[in-house]
Design an enzyme around this catalytic site. Sequence first.
Site, PDB file in Angstrom:
ATOM      1  N   SER A 267      -9.538   0.901   3.369  1.00 36.72           N
ATOM      2  CA  SER A 267      -8.682   1.755   2.573  1.00 36.72           C
ATOM      3  C   SER A 267      -7.569   1.005   1.827  1.00 36.72           C
ATOM      4  O   SER A 267      -6.960   1.577   0.935  1.00 36.72           O
ATOM      5  CB  SER A 267      -8.052   2.814   3.463  1.00 36.72           C
ATOM      6  OG  SER A 267      -7.144   2.240   4.372  1.00 36.72           O
TER       7      SER A 267
ATOM      8  N   LYS B  26       0.858  -1.198   0.000  1.00 37.70           N
ATOM      9  CA  LYS B  26       0.000   0.000   0.000  1.00 37.70           C
ATOM     10  C   LYS B  26       0.889   1.241   0.000  1.00 37.70           C
ATOM     11  O   LYS B  26       1.899   1.280   0.717  1.00 37.70           O
ATOM     12  CB  LYS B  26      -0.869  -0.061   1.262  1.00 37.70           C
ATOM     13  CG  LYS B  26      -1.986   0.949   1.355  1.00 37.70           C
ATOM     14  CD  LYS B  26      -2.802   0.678   2.635  1.00 37.70           C
ATOM     15  CE  LYS B  26      -3.971   1.621   2.801  1.00 37.70           C
ATOM     16  NZ  LYS B  26      -4.723   1.349   4.053  1.00 37.70           N
TER      17      LYS B  26
ATOM     18  N   SER C 285      -9.793  -1.427   7.276  1.00 38.42           N
ATOM     19  CA  SER C 285      -9.093  -1.134   6.022  1.00 38.42           C
ATOM     20  C   SER C 285      -8.285  -2.282   5.433  1.00 38.42           C
ATOM     21  O   SER C 285      -7.927  -2.244   4.265  1.00 38.42           O
ATOM     22  CB  SER C 285      -8.191   0.088   6.213  1.00 38.42           C
ATOM     23  OG  SER C 285      -8.972   1.257   6.250  1.00 38.42           O
TER      24      SER C 285
ATOM     25  N   GLY D  88     -10.130   0.709  10.993  1.00 39.65           N
ATOM     26  CA  GLY D  88     -11.585   0.608  11.108  1.00 39.65           C
ATOM     27  C   GLY D  88     -12.141  -0.469  10.198  1.00 39.65           C
ATOM     28  O   GLY D  88     -13.358  -0.661  10.112  1.00 39.65           O
TER      29      GLY D  88
END
Lengths: 561, 561
Positions: A212, A137, A236, A234
């Site tokens: 995310s 990421k 992701s 949360g």
Amino acid sequence: MAATVTIASGATWQEVAADRQKYRDETLAAIEPALPDIPSPPLNTVSLAKDILSADEIKITESKVEELVPLLAKGDLSALTVVQAFLRRAALAQKLTNCITEALPSRALERAKYLDEYLKTNGKPIGPLHGIPISVKEHISMKGLDINAGFICWVGNTAIEDAHILQILWNAGAVFYVRTTQPQTLMHLETSSNLYGVTTNPYNTTLTSGGSSGGEGALIGFKGSCLGIGTDIGGSIRSPAANCGVYGFKPTAGRLPVAGWAGPAAGEEQILPTIGPLSTSFEGIKLFTKTLIDAKPWYNEPSLLPFPWKEDDFFKGRKLKIGVVWDDDVVRPHPPVTRALKQLVDKLKSSENVEVAEWKPYKHDFAWEIIANLYFCDGGAEEKGLMDKSKEPLRPLSDYILNNPHVETHTIPSMYAATVKRDAYRTEYAELWNKTATSTGPNGEPEGMVDVILSLVGPGVAPKIDTAKWWGYTSQWNLLNYPALVFPVDKVEITKDEVKESHSPRNATDKENWELWEKYGAEGYKDAPISLQIVGRCFEDEKVLQAFQIIQNNTGIPFVE
Amino acid sequence: MAATVTIASGATWQEVAADRQKYRDETLAAIEPALPDIPSPPLNTVSLAKDILSADEIKITESKVEELVPLLAKGDLSALTVVQAFLRRAALAQKLTNCITEALPSRALERAKYLDEYLKTNGKPIGPLHGIPISVKEHISMKGLDINAGFICWVGNTAIEDAHILQILWNAGAVFYVRTTQPQTLMHLETSSNLYGVTTNPYNTTLTSGGSSGGEGALIGFKGSCLGIGTDIGGSIRSPAANCGVYGFKPTAGRLPVAGWAGPAAGEEQILPTIGPLSTSFEGIKLFTKTLIDAKPWYNEPSLLPFPWKEDDFFKGRKLKIGVVWDDDVVRPHPPVTRALKQLVDKLKSSENVEVAEWKPYKHDFAWEIIANLYFCDGGAEEKGLMDKSKEPLRPLSDYILNNPHVETHTIPSMYAATVKRDAYRTEYAELWNKTATSTGPNGEPEGMVDVILSLVGPGVAPKIDTAKWWGYTSQWNLLNYPALVFPVDKVEITKDEVKESHSPRNATDKENWELWEKYGAEGYKDAPISLQIVGRCFEDEKVLQAFQIIQNNTGIPFVE
């Protein structure tokens, strides 16, 4: 290469984004052989790989981590061949789902050659991940590369060293070859930014890949990577893993190294963000986690806990006890996820070494109020300020989360009070768990409790773009800092899932979620993977993974490949 | 009993204090047989016990925890006899050092009788601490009793349940019999409050007993308790343990249960406060800690780490490596502590299974800036507000710490930034430690490093009243969250310590500290215990205690009893 276009150098946000996309495309264009154009791909893109890639590339990229490791270690496959295959499939994934911010062919090929040479010279692999390509990421720093965390104003920042986690994986033999997309603010359960636009789901491009870590989700779901790194405060890691039908693990905070990532709210400790793997295989998750902990990362990153990876059998001579959450009582799940959970639970109920009980969710709406309040203790001022700097507009889901009704501009005392509330809730949840005890140990401690909670990952499968609003099924476990593993179980099929049920809305979010099902139905979510989640108590990471192994052995999940 | 006089009921702070003292005196007067008046006690009060108490009382109260445990478990001593002896000696300690806020004779006698009955009925002790009297710092809640944490405005608050730590110790067989003093704000390295005045050092009443757990220090130093509970965020267990010549252990935060204590800044997480034992014996420290962890307190208090007490031998087949800090380069230590450290180090250097190296302190002045800034993120507003409520005046050391130049009224962003600074310092210190490695492990981790740091507990022995200003020798390890054990080594003797040395001051605090030595000399600190401290890395609590055992076996400390 031309200098990076940045806000600081006077460019508009649109110019910065265009330059980043141009740069991304150049890095992808360097991957050889070039891919054909795909003028009108189907909604479900996954079958395209077989049409476009070579048989060898298909074979390699559809191998699991645990299959590649011994082949690479023995030299039966070269690291170069492996990363070349993954580079091409990743480039294809990008064309279809828009999941990549940057490919690293020259770095990756050089690294792979080095590893091949190393193996030849030394007669043994460099480490437990010798030659394994790992996707990363974007907001996890890579030395010498841009590090913007999805904020246009941060484009032009260059990482001065690799993040700690990358240093360890590198020493273990990893090959980093692509960087993946993330949403604006890093705080969506989807992946859309003004830098790169929207990342879509490879199984159904009308759906989000989640977020995310949605670039990872889409890429790994498409098998353009077998192992990648996401982050989760949360949901992701878990939302993209679930949406794209791959494994994803959010460990307890403090187990895996996080030093060297970029993002807003550095220094925030009320809700600890976590880092973890996504993989096409469960063994990939395990190998990743164990490799990091075996390197004793706590010596260099003192916020980590100095506890080795536990190998002892948690379930020796006893049953695995599972508590099932069917519905969090806040947002009712769509029929397909409930159907898959029922399928799994039915199989578990007939397993000899498993005991299944109902788990009554405890104030998950209140839990959301607490965590949504603690995410942005400055009222979101930092995030908003960063976007103001570049004048980039708020994406809809940035607006949704930054301006949610629980956000508050805290003073120190009000933040302390909110932290006390968090702790009280954590204690109440622990008490709930303790109440499942069937006996008391020699020192008064509870024994024979539920081992893991089995639940959904969201109130449905991968949502339509810009509709992923209810975080509760994942953020619940961030608030509690419980480790959680997401795993694929099934997929949406019209014949099985085209159910119409009436439902009286419980609240606005529930209403919105249910209306989505009424509007789109199984047809709208066709082919979307259905995934589930198991959750353990704080620091019971190893137990969660062992529990999954038992669940898988007993049920044969996933029910579809 | 008359209702508690409180600010809420319209009393002045002086009236509240007078009422609390009256109440205290009544609880002490209930201890039988009554003690004689002591019109002019000597500066060193410890010998008085032998004049006033019975031979049996002396024998019992001078027994160590590990001696009492088997006698109580077998019924060779009754719990009632034991607690009666400690109650009397504690009452005497109060007369001489003003260390008690409340005695609990009726509760304690009832409990002791219950335990004696239990043993008789069941033929076995109720738990590993069967009948052991434990003294408790006041701000640790006891059900039904006042809980004011030293703030006059909080007098009248009643604890609704026992603190978690007390619940576990109770189940293990403890007898709670006295509550002990703490300073205003809980943030002095001494113990003076407007509620109870000044607690003094039993070895030399012109000196402080230390703080903030100074009631425990004085009481245990006088052997009015063999085991007590203190708390420590900057030295508050270690300073009184050191000043009063007893053992004190500040574990890594997150090992021992803290739920149910009272104090300002609830919800503060930047510097985690800790709880731990003070004891007349090292075995007392160990038994206390192990008992708590064996009860798996993490099930009820989810902020605790679920890791059992490690029993494996950390030093099997290898030397203990000790790094010595002679001086933190900020405030030069007074001659007696340096002399004792030298004595110990000389003995260690001739030990076969110990290796001694110098440890260069790393920016301990900067460390103090960081921690002093993070103690009061609201600029001390809460503490000042609490004192305003009762109009009680600031004590000199409250003023010193609340208004120290590093205090800042933080916003959320500035506090986050300060937290980042803290983490950077922690990382740098970890790197410093890693650099002592002599080899590299299989996964690249450092090996053969220094095991513990050996250092001072302060820049001198027990300070004169209201002069304990330099926290650096203890707060350093709170900032780093390192476990630390304090142990007695020697005492100040005029013949050994009457040294005059010139010193060019490094800074104002150093100047002030050195001037105290020049003013008072060995005569002024006569008979004060000299203690030292060993420190391990985060969560190496068990290793620190094992290291001490080796140090003690090799050197025979303490050099005086």
